[in-house]
Design a protein around this motif. Sequence first.
Motif: not given
Length: 434
Positions: A318-326
């Motif tokens: 479900l995620c993009d491989e470059k997923l960013t997160a705080f």
Amino acid sequence: MLQALLRRSVYAGNGPSGDLKIVRALSGALGAAPVYPLGTSTAQDCVGLTSASHEDSHRTKLGWAASWGLAAAGFTTLCSTPLSIVQAEDAASTSGEQPPAKSPLKPIVIFVLGGPGSGKGTQCENIVREYGFVHLSAGDLLRAEMKSGSQYGDMIATMIKEGKIVPSEVTVRLLQNAMAASGKNKFLIDGFPRNDENRAAFERETGIQPEFVLFFDCPEEVMEARLLDRGKSSGRSDDNMESIRKRFKTFVNQSVPVVDHYDGLGKVKKVSATRSKEDVFRSIQPFFTEFQQANLLEATQMLLDAIDGGDYEAYAKLCDEKLTAFEPEAQGHLAEGLGFHKFYFDLKKPVADAASPESLALIRPKSTISSPKVSVYGDVAVVTYVRLQQDVGSSKTGFTSAHQETRVWQRKRDGKGLAEWKHVHFHRSAAPSV
Ligand SMILES: Nc1ncnc2c1ncn2[C@@H]1O[C@H](COP(=O)(O)OP(=O)(O)OP(=O)(O)O)[C@@H](O)[C@H]1O
Ligand SMILES: Nc1ccn([C@@H]2O[C@H](COP(=O)(O)O)[C@@H](O)[C@H]2O)c(=O)n1
């Protein structure tokens, strides 16, 4: 509208009641798919689905309402190979076991009507590509049935050439089987119901009422020119002047009254079909906004279920491989990529492996989406909500934590050009547990 849709397609979570709006979108699991006998070939011949549902579905003879499961909020088209004919014996579970009870998801059906050549099939393809419906063309199903060597083959061939309507007994079964085999719950049914008998039989057999009827309004001279042009390459026995005239007559005498019936119920969304394909599609897109919002919420719930279930594969899909997160775990830093998150999945693994399946099921945390808001900005969508996560502490007492989450999704194209939402960024608040 979104809430109305959600009420139909999701089940309420077990969190607090009152003003708090809680939805638990999807469990991500497939229920049993009913199949209906019609003729003589096997289920294997008929289905070309990507979903795992077909391979491991436990087939039962339950009716619609009994156990309609859900597949991913993904994008599937049915194959054009015949899928009508499933023996009752094939339909039974091979193991004799019943699948675990799944949350029923009511099928969502949109009928797509309009004269022959008005552009129904063309626009259904667009809708599938953008909004993830399963497209079922009654005409295509009948043609596939005809070519399959079915006992009904000759009758169907004659009816099609003469522009007559095949008895509902056949068409409704074909539709029911195709719906069941898809493992999905959102359907565009194209070229059906063609007469009042079709309509009554579908309602009686499935108990389903359409969400709405998408009606393509097109003058005969435009449809005639399109069909004659299509006839140069379609190979269809009815794309010729003689059959076209008969089809127009059938449409006016038998299909228009069905549109009038639904118009009387306030269910018809009429579109002028004379403009370019692109313009026609632009004019129907607003009717599908609510489904897009529901798809996003479903995808978000699947993500949470993957996290709760420790299923990294489902999460990564479900995620993009470059997923960013705080998120609180990153201590104020921006986590980039999936590696940071995978650590937590891996951490859970040994614990999960050590436990028996029963105890695992018991201790698995459960997230419920509360007060969701879905905003779509073209190919980007923002989903905000409060995540109520129920879990069990080391002293075996339950506790619930609440996080505010903002998840950003971006619409990308898969290998087949179908739109799919990928999770590209999220922000999760810290939360006290109670
Ligand atoms: N808006 C449009 N402008 C020009 N041509 C179109 C448009 N929409 C569809 N066509 C063309 O018209 C023909 C008929 O379209 P389509 O097959 O989508 O119609 P349909 O309503 O599904 O027909 P049928 O009921 O006979 O299967 C096709 O060749 C298609 O490419
Ligand atoms: N509900 C239906 C739908 C179609 N038919 C027969 O198939 C012919 C072709 O249908 P298209 O939608 O592909 O144009 C149609 O003319 C009918 O003969 C049917 O019987 N019932």
